[in-house]
Every structure is written in C-alpha cells, then in structure tokens.
Scaffold this motif. Sequence first.
Motif, PDB file in Angstrom:
ATOM      1  N   ILE A   1      12.811 -20.748  34.843  1.00  0.00           N
ATOM      2  CA  ILE A   1      13.468 -21.202  36.076  1.00  0.00           C
ATOM      3  C   ILE A   1      14.778 -21.892  35.734  1.00  0.00           C
ATOM      4  CG2 ILE A   1      13.289 -22.807  38.025  1.00  0.00           C
ATOM      5  CD1 ILE A   1      10.209 -22.258  37.957  1.00  0.00           C
ATOM      6  N   LYS A   2      14.735 -22.798  34.774  1.00  0.00           N
ATOM      7  CA  LYS A   2      15.940 -23.523  34.360  1.00  0.00           C
ATOM      8  C   LYS A   2      16.989 -22.564  33.817  1.00  0.00           C
ATOM      9  CE  LYS A   2      13.222 -27.553  33.070  1.00  0.00           C
ATOM     10  NZ  LYS A   2      12.654 -28.268  31.912  1.00  0.00           N
ATOM     11  N   SER A   3      16.581 -21.643  32.970  1.00  0.00           N
ATOM     12  CA  SER A   3      17.528 -20.693  32.369  1.00  0.00           C
ATOM     13  C   SER A   3      18.184 -19.813  33.425  1.00  0.00           C
ATOM     14  CB  SER A   3      16.825 -19.812  31.335  1.00  0.00           C
ATOM     15  OG  SER A   3      16.415 -20.578  30.234  1.00  0.00           O
ATOM     16  N   ALA A   4      17.394 -19.354  34.381  1.00  0.00           N
ATOM     17  CA  ALA A   4      17.961 -18.506  35.438  1.00  0.00           C
ATOM     18  C   ALA A   4      19.044 -19.262  36.201  1.00  0.00           C
ATOM     19  CB  ALA A   4      16.861 -18.036  36.385  1.00  0.00           C
ATOM     20  N   ALA A   5      18.788 -20.527  36.509  1.00  0.00           N
ATOM     21  CA  ALA A   5      19.786 -21.334  37.222  1.00  0.00           C
ATOM     22  C   ALA A   5      21.016 -21.557  36.353  1.00  0.00           C
ATOM     23  CB  ALA A   5      19.179 -22.660  37.649  1.00  0.00           C
ATOM     24  N   GLU A   6      20.811 -21.881  35.078  1.00  0.00           N
ATOM     25  CA  GLU A   6      21.931 -22.109  34.162  1.00  0.00           C
ATOM     26  C   GLU A   6      22.804 -20.874  34.010  1.00  0.00           C
ATOM     27  OE1 GLU A   6      20.033 -23.436  30.566  1.00  0.00           O
ATOM     28  OE2 GLU A   6      19.475 -25.372  31.445  1.00  0.00           O
ATOM     29  N   LEU A   7      22.185 -19.701  34.086  1.00  0.00           N
ATOM     30  CA  LEU A   7      22.930 -18.442  33.945  1.00  0.00           C
ATOM     31  C   LEU A   7      23.545 -17.968  35.257  1.00  0.00           C
ATOM     32  CD1 LEU A   7      20.461 -16.654  31.511  1.00  0.00           C
ATOM     33  CD2 LEU A   7      22.775 -17.478  30.971  1.00  0.00           C
ATOM     34  N   GLY A   8      23.322 -18.710  36.333  1.00  0.00           N
ATOM     35  CA  GLY A   8      23.963 -18.395  37.603  1.00  0.00           C
ATOM     36  C   GLY A   8      23.216 -17.422  38.498  1.00  0.00           C
ATOM     37  N   TYR A   9      21.940 -17.168  38.209  1.00  0.00           N
ATOM     38  CA  TYR A   9      21.152 -16.285  39.067  1.00  0.00           C
ATOM     39  C   TYR A   9      20.773 -17.003  40.359  1.00  0.00           C
ATOM     40  CZ  TYR A   9      20.626 -12.897  35.297  1.00  0.00           C
ATOM     41  OH  TYR A   9      20.862 -11.956  34.337  1.00  0.00           O
ATOM     42  N   ASP A  10      20.473 -16.214  41.380  1.00  0.00           N
ATOM     43  CA  ASP A  10      20.041 -16.751  42.673  1.00  0.00           C
ATOM     44  C   ASP A  10      18.527 -16.883  42.760  1.00  0.00           C
ATOM     45  OD1 ASP A  10      22.728 -16.595  43.826  1.00  0.00           O
ATOM     46  OD2 ASP A  10      22.407 -14.419  43.817  1.00  0.00           O
ATOM     47  N   ALA A  11      17.822 -16.150  41.900  1.00  0.00           N
ATOM     48  CA  ALA A  11      16.366 -16.102  41.970  1.00  0.00           C
ATOM     49  C   ALA A  11      15.796 -15.888  40.575  1.00  0.00           C
ATOM     50  CB  ALA A  11      15.907 -14.981  42.901  1.00  0.00           C
ATOM     51  N   PHE A  12      14.529 -16.220  40.446  1.00  0.00           N
ATOM     52  CA  PHE A  12      13.810 -15.982  39.202  1.00  0.00           C
ATOM     53  C   PHE A  12      12.442 -15.401  39.538  1.00  0.00           C
ATOM     54  CE2 PHE A  12      10.905 -17.406  35.741  1.00  0.00           C
ATOM     55  CZ  PHE A  12      11.495 -16.691  34.705  1.00  0.00           C
ATOM     56  N   GLU A  13      12.114 -14.294  38.891  1.00  0.00           N
ATOM     57  CA  GLU A  13      10.811 -13.662  39.074  1.00  0.00           C
ATOM     58  C   GLU A  13       9.884 -14.137  37.960  1.00  0.00           C
ATOM     59  OE1 GLU A  13       9.231  -9.145  39.556  1.00  0.00           O
ATOM     60  OE2 GLU A  13      10.183  -9.658  37.650  1.00  0.00           O
ATOM     61  N   ILE A  14       8.902 -14.936  38.338  1.00  0.00           N
ATOM     62  CA  ILE A  14       7.936 -15.447  37.370  1.00  0.00           C
ATOM     63  C   ILE A  14       7.013 -14.303  36.950  1.00  0.00           C
ATOM     64  CG2 ILE A  14       6.019 -17.049  37.031  1.00  0.00           C
ATOM     65  CD1 ILE A  14       7.412 -18.823  39.193  1.00  0.00           C
ATOM     66  N   PHE A  15       6.865 -14.136  35.660  1.00  0.00           N
ATOM     67  CA  PHE A  15       6.016 -13.097  35.077  1.00  0.00           C
ATOM     68  C   PHE A  15       4.646 -13.710  34.861  1.00  0.00           C
ATOM     69  CE2 PHE A  15       4.546 -10.678  31.284  1.00  0.00           C
ATOM     70  CZ  PHE A  15       4.635  -9.398  31.803  1.00  0.00           C
ATOM     71  N   SER A  16       3.692 -13.377  35.710  1.00  0.00           N
ATOM     72  CA  SER A  16       2.396 -14.068  35.670  1.00  0.00           C
ATOM     73  C   SER A  16       1.404 -13.401  34.725  1.00  0.00           C
ATOM     74  CB  SER A  16       1.807 -14.179  37.077  1.00  0.00           C
ATOM     75  OG  SER A  16       1.524 -12.898  37.594  1.00  0.00           O
ATOM     76  N   GLU A  17       1.829 -13.262  33.511  1.00  0.00           N
ATOM     77  CA  GLU A  17       0.989 -12.729  32.434  1.00  0.00           C
ATOM     78  C   GLU A  17       1.203 -13.600  31.205  1.00  0.00           C
ATOM     79  OE1 GLU A  17      -0.713  -9.566  31.817  1.00  0.00           O
ATOM     80  OE2 GLU A  17      -0.521  -8.722  33.803  1.00  0.00           O
ATOM     81  N   PHE A  18       0.205 -13.653  30.352  1.00  0.00           N
ATOM     82  CA  PHE A  18       0.354 -14.311  29.063  1.00  0.00           C
ATOM     83  C   PHE A  18       1.456 -13.597  28.297  1.00  0.00           C
ATOM     84  CE2 PHE A  18      -0.589 -14.648  24.585  1.00  0.00           C
ATOM     85  CZ  PHE A  18      -0.763 -16.012  24.432  1.00  0.00           C
ATOM     86  N   PRO A  19       2.347 -14.251  27.603  1.00  0.00           N
ATOM     87  CA  PRO A  19       2.321 -15.669  27.279  1.00  0.00           C
ATOM     88  C   PRO A  19       3.126 -16.551  28.247  1.00  0.00           C
ATOM     89  CG  PRO A  19       3.921 -14.584  25.890  1.00  0.00           C
ATOM     90  CD  PRO A  19       3.294 -13.516  26.767  1.00  0.00           C
ATOM     91  N   GLN A  20       3.858 -15.963  29.212  1.00  0.00           N
ATOM     92  CA  GLN A  20       4.666 -16.808  30.086  1.00  0.00           C
ATOM     93  C   GLN A  20       3.830 -17.678  31.004  1.00  0.00           C
ATOM     94  OE1 GLN A  20       7.527 -15.677  33.515  1.00  0.00           O
ATOM     95  NE2 GLN A  20       8.784 -15.805  31.665  1.00  0.00           N
ATOM     96  N   LEU A  21       2.824 -17.115  31.624  1.00  0.00           N
ATOM     97  CA  LEU A  21       2.041 -17.875  32.584  1.00  0.00           C
ATOM     98  C   LEU A  21       0.678 -17.228  32.797  1.00  0.00           C
ATOM     99  CD1 LEU A  21       1.687 -19.908  35.010  1.00  0.00           C
ATOM    100  CD2 LEU A  21       2.720 -18.141  36.416  1.00  0.00           C
TER     101      LEU A  21
ATOM    102  N   ASP B   1      15.624 -27.967  43.851  1.00  0.00           N
ATOM    103  CA  ASP B   1      16.766 -28.774  43.392  1.00  0.00           C
ATOM    104  C   ASP B   1      17.870 -27.907  42.806  1.00  0.00           C
ATOM    105  OD1 ASP B   1      15.345 -31.024  44.172  1.00  0.00           O
ATOM    106  OD2 ASP B   1      14.818 -31.639  42.117  1.00  0.00           O
ATOM    107  N   LEU B   2      17.478 -26.803  42.172  1.00  0.00           N
ATOM    108  CA  LEU B   2      18.452 -25.901  41.548  1.00  0.00           C
ATOM    109  C   LEU B   2      18.982 -24.847  42.525  1.00  0.00           C
ATOM    110  CD1 LEU B   2      16.616 -25.327  38.140  1.00  0.00           C
ATOM    111  CD2 LEU B   2      18.665 -26.727  38.535  1.00  0.00           C
TER     112      LEU B   2
ATOM    113  N   GLY C   1      18.505 -11.700  41.017  1.00  0.00           N
ATOM    114  CA  GLY C   1      17.462 -12.464  40.355  1.00  0.00           C
ATOM    115  C   GLY C   1      17.283 -12.045  38.913  1.00  0.00           C
ATOM    116  N   MET C   2      16.718 -12.945  38.163  1.00  0.00           N
ATOM    117  CA  MET C   2      16.421 -12.706  36.751  1.00  0.00           C
ATOM    118  C   MET C   2      14.939 -12.379  36.615  1.00  0.00           C
ATOM    119  SD  MET C   2      16.941 -15.478  33.741  1.00  0.00           S
ATOM    120  CE  MET C   2      16.480 -15.179  32.067  1.00  0.00           C
ATOM    121  N   ALA C   3      14.635 -11.309  35.916  1.00  0.00           N
ATOM    122  CA  ALA C   3      13.248 -10.901  35.698  1.00  0.00           C
ATOM    123  C   ALA C   3      12.582 -11.825  34.694  1.00  0.00           C
ATOM    124  CB  ALA C   3      13.195  -9.463  35.192  1.00  0.00           C
ATOM    125  N   GLY C   4      11.409 -12.303  35.059  1.00  0.00           N
ATOM    126  CA  GLY C   4      10.657 -13.175  34.165  1.00  0.00           C
ATOM    127  C   GLY C   4      10.299 -12.502  32.856  1.00  0.00           C
ATOM    128  N   ALA C   5      10.145 -11.193  32.888  1.00  0.00           N
ATOM    129  CA  ALA C   5       9.791 -10.466  31.668  1.00  0.00           C
ATOM    130  C   ALA C   5      10.884 -10.609  30.607  1.00  0.00           C
ATOM    131  CB  ALA C   5       9.538  -8.996  31.974  1.00  0.00           C
TER     132      ALA C   5
END
Length: 139
Positions: A19-39, A58-59, A4-8
């Motif tokens: 999410i899109k970038s992680a899929a484009e780079l071939g990762y299996d997972a994406f860890e959403i970073f639930s802090e400002f400024p990401q989310l 879909d991805l 997985g790709m770290a959201g940080a």
Amino acid sequence: MKIGMAGASMMMAPWQDGIKSAAELGYDAFEIFSEFPQLEIDRAGKGQREKARKLAGDLGLELTVHSPFNDLNIASLNRGILQESVRQMIETVKFCRDLGAQVMVIHNGDYLIDQAIGDAYRQAKMIQEQLNLDSLKKI
C-alpha cells in the motif's frame, strides 16, 4: 480513470508495505494479493485491517483485493474443496468490507472434466457449471 498497482508485483512484501509503495510510486489504487506470502486473510486481524484502511485513506489510495485462487475451485466436484473454496471467497468479501475495498477479483471455478469419460462428459460439465453459479451466488 484510475491506475492501480497489482499486488502480485510486490508478492514477497507484506501487504501494508505494498500500500505504501503504491502511494509512493504515484498509483491511485493498490490490488492486495490475498495469497501467501503477501497475505493470508485468515491471519489479518481486525487491528491490521483497520490500520490498512486508515493508511490507504490517509494516502488517498483505493484498495482492491485479488481473491485467493491457488488450489481452490468454486466448481469442484470434491465437496470438501468446493466448501473451502467458497469459504475463502466469503472471507475475502468480508476482508474487502473491512478495508472499504469496492472491487474484488475472483476466478471462476475450473471445469476439470475430461472428454475421455465419454457420454458422461456433458452431464458432468453441466453439474460443474451449476456448482460454479451456485458458488458465485453464495459468495
């Protein structure tokens, strides 16, 4: 095994772009970073959550969520900080549910008692340890 790709690593980008970038780079997972400024979870409405869940599906990307941690402490002796910290963790659990995320990373509470307080140190630390456990049970 999944990689997985770290959201940080994309902290400055909106979480849906991560999410899109992680899929484009071939990762299996994406860890959403639930802090400002990401989310900021409280600002991610139902529509955004549904869109992200569909996008990840879909991805073929698994989502995980790193809960907020800056200025939060689920073992705080300050009841206001403790309650807000627990509230934010519970909202993160709901966010995970909405996204279909099976993993949430959470930081234990910080024990901020200093040994300089002498004999009360052990008792205060025990109180914080219990607050931490109680908070985790609520979450």
